[in-house]
Design a protein around this motif. Sequence first.
Motif, short mmCIF file in Angstrom:
data_model
loop_
_atom_site.label_atom_id
_atom_site.label_comp_id
_atom_site.label_asym_id
_atom_site.label_seq_id
_atom_site.Cartn_x
_atom_site.Cartn_y
_atom_site.Cartn_z
N ASP A 63 2.67 4.67 0.68
CA ASP A 63 3.44 5.66 1.40
C ASP A 63 2.65 5.19 2.66
N THR A 64 2.41 3.80 3.18
CA THR A 64 1.75 3.41 4.53
C THR A 64 2.62 2.33 5.02
N GLU A 65 2.84 2.81 6.90
CA GLU A 65 3.70 1.90 7.28
C GLU A 65 2.84 1.08 8.24
N LYS A 66 1.82 1.60 8.44
CA LYS A 66 1.11 0.76 9.57
C LYS A 66 -0.24 -0.41 9.15
N ILE A 121 0.81 -0.61 0.08
CA ILE A 121 0.01 0.08 -0.38
C ILE A 121 0.95 1.17 -0.10
N GLU A 174 -4.10 1.50 7.67
CA GLU A 174 -3.44 3.29 7.06
C GLU A 174 -3.86 2.10 5.13
N GLY A 206 -4.51 3.50 1.45
CA GLY A 206 -3.51 3.48 0.33
C GLY A 206 -3.81 3.79 -1.62
N TYR A 266 -6.62 -1.64 2.30
CA TYR A 266 -5.40 -1.57 3.51
C TYR A 266 -4.96 -2.91 3.81
#
Lengths: 481, 481
Positions: free
Chosen positions: B324-327, B322, B330, B332, B367
């Motif tokens: 630009d997501t990290e967790k 996804i 989120e 995207g 997500y």
Amino acid sequence: MIPNWLLKRSSLTPNRTALSFEDRQWTFLQLKEEAVLIARKLRMNGLVEGDRIALLGPSTPDMVFVIHGCLLAGLEIVMLNSRLSAKEILWQLDDSNAFRLIVEDELFHQIGIKDVPMITFSSLQSSEQRDLSVSEMWDASRTITIMYTSGTTGFPKGVRQTAGNHTSSALSSVLNLGLTDDDRWLCTMPLFHISGFSILVRSVIYGMEVRLYNKFDTESVVDELRKGSVTRMSVVGTSLQRILDEFEKTGNVAHPNFRTMLAGGGPVPDNYLRRAEDCKLPVLQTYGMTETSSQTATLSAEDALRKSGSAGKPLFFNQIKIRDTEKAGEFGEVLIAGPHVTPGYIGHAAERDPLEDGWLPTGDIGYFDQEGYLFIVDRRSDLIISGGENIYPAEVENVLLSHPNVTEAGVCGKAHPEWGSVPVAFIVVSGEVTEEDLEVHCQQLLARYKVPKAFYFVDQLPRNASNKLLRRELKEWAALK
Amino acid sequence: MIPNWLLKRSSLTPNRTALSFEDRQWTFLQLKEEAVLIARKLRMNGLVEGDRIALLGPSTPDMVFVIHGCLLAGLEIVMLNSRLSAKEILWQLDDSNAFRLIVEDELFHQIGIKDVPMITFSSLQSSEQRDLSVSEMWDASRTITIMYTSGTTGFPKGVRQTAGNHTSSALSSVLNLGLTDDDRWLCTMPLFHISGFSILVRSVIYGMEVRLYNKFDTESVVDELRKGSVTRMSVVGTSLQRILDEFEKTGNVAHPNFRTMLAGGGPVPDNYLRRAEDCKLPVLQTYGMTETSSQTATLSAEDALRKSGSAGKPLFFNQIKIRDTEKAGEFGEVLIAGPHVTPGYIGHAAERDPLEDGWLPTGDIGYFDQEGYLFIVDRRSDLIISGGENIYPAEVENVLLSHPNVTEAGVCGKAHPEWGSVPVAFIVVSGEVTEEDLEVHCQQLLARYKVPKAFYFVDQLPRNASNKLLRRELKEWAALK
């Protein structure tokens, strides 16, 4: 690129059973956690991605954890045969230039190797950990394992088996055998041989349980087959024979859950196949080798009986041709191509290209029948040429095994002043039988020149850890007679 | 290199059923013979290996023979949607620079295309033959099919689908769904869409029968499911709904033989999944597209109920992230990588690289949950931004469909002077229901800004040949209101 097998599998089906041994089980998530732990400890021991190590251990869960730990750590594994002598192991360590020997403690004491940079399983277990980053994707050309194979002559050669080789082998097999949620593969083959190692690979690629045994135990195996607690199994002729004997002794048959007995390591005698049918064991003959990361051809279930004795057709991604032949039925050397074929050797044989014009010459003799089914006749190196006539030992052995009192037979050439070479037979018997009986039996079924000139009664035949007949050793026996 | 699918398959399992249609059947050998005949006739018509043709036909055995004939002849096939207007077809023929249009006679007359170099099915049938040599192996990068997809804006783009793309898609799927000797895939999806075409590919790679229908017929389909005469099927939401209605009407349930209902073409409403459970239909949501030659992620059978609404995890050889997501959790843009992702477009979009840094940007929003399951929220292009708040139409549609009297719902944005855009809903109802009822229903389940500002009752929603909701058309309807 190929996904890191265990990372991907443990992400897809974390809670499925990956491995069982005796009464213990591990899910794919647990297997990954064990492997990550090992990988971190290997890192602490100074091993980094791309290093080559040699591994010597028994078929136990710890061994499986170490194998997957090494793969997560990005190492190349030289799989050492635990029946080797110390001298042979030192030779392979030297030839492979392995950075460390990772060895199970008991085997270490048994074999008595010294002065080699090594890590025992117990010292690895008690080691500290160090962070490592695990690659999610592997290059298809990454070397996963190196297995030494004696080939036909001279020194053993270390065969590279890449991520691509192992993966395509597993994929070709699944398109032949199918795959269901309840599949469990019984592994009694040594993990250091491709026959055993390829089961571990199928497990992580398919999400399938491996039921692991430290060694082949006839009663336990037959119990699993009878109860249907496993669905697939790999065997060689000898283990198949023991299973058949046990089934026949107890009057039991295999459970309908059990679907595939993959029989490799040489042709399976016809009468075993018939007996297996009576025991409800679907035996599929297969043809493979270290250089092809397991199966190249396998008989499909629907042809098992109709084409008994055949190794089937080359699996989906594989190709086989017979050298210098044009028509069905003509004998010749078996040549193999496909994504499962080794890219080459390491060590002293590193410069030697295993392929000729893109094809692997196997040294084996075979033919295709009219319907395109492969029949492996014999190993070329074992061909007996007697007075200009070719004799294929397997053919003679098959005839001997068809005698009710013969349980094992090994045929090889013995030097002869007149004919160059003559066939002689080593026999393991289960009842009363004389040399004359066997001669008469063979004369009834074989051309005269194929009938062994001597029959030696022995207690057992020379076999390797996979129970494959060691024909070179047989020849040495013959030479001493 | 990849084996020529049909040649290899017909050599492996010549006598297995490959295709059935109404009461007729063809084995893989017969399918190959039909395809070779077509290939020779194509050759007679001047088509040579590497030529690109466009193909327009219904889902019939003749169409299957022509598809495989084209592949044996080494042609690239532009698969034309049979619901296109003459103008749209001419545009695609021009953009793809197809050498010939191969067209089924009836469709040819229906559509009324003229002045195009073409071969009708009947003229092909009556053509002479010419020898051709068929390649046993294909380069993985060989283009098999080209399918036009509208994308998010502008003109349709012709997406290349290679032998490697199709093959890896079939392999990833088999590692998720498994494979048994009795597998039969019911195909009611158009063959010109990847949903239908990929079934033909799986058939020749797996050695599996395709049960082909010319069009979706609810009663016949339910009859097959009830009898267990098929084991797998691909659907979109609308066809699933019709199947559920029919099962509920007749009080029947699916036969235990039936194992997988692969539901693609957008999220399936939760209440369908619950109803499917009651009908014993194991629905697996999948996420795929033309650019990924079918499935990228699919829910595995063991997670179908626990993770209802999810598209599962990326299949074995595939990767999803996804942007630009990290967790976990989120939202995207969904990015895809893997051997199944198209290498690019043809025609006017040929210069455009579909990948960014090796990843395919899909324009879809999704997500991953804490356990790594993918949820597709919506198509980015359909995102409604209202007063700075994001509204995902599928969420609103899901709520509307949970109303007992709503059978279909389509939500889109409508320009609004104050908020920029507001959501409006098009509704197909099955009983008495008013705009006020729906407003109250939505207000109970949705944040105020997500509640449609208008409800339009219609007889049907705009859908394409795969029954996928045409959101752009919906927006045009809204603009006219």
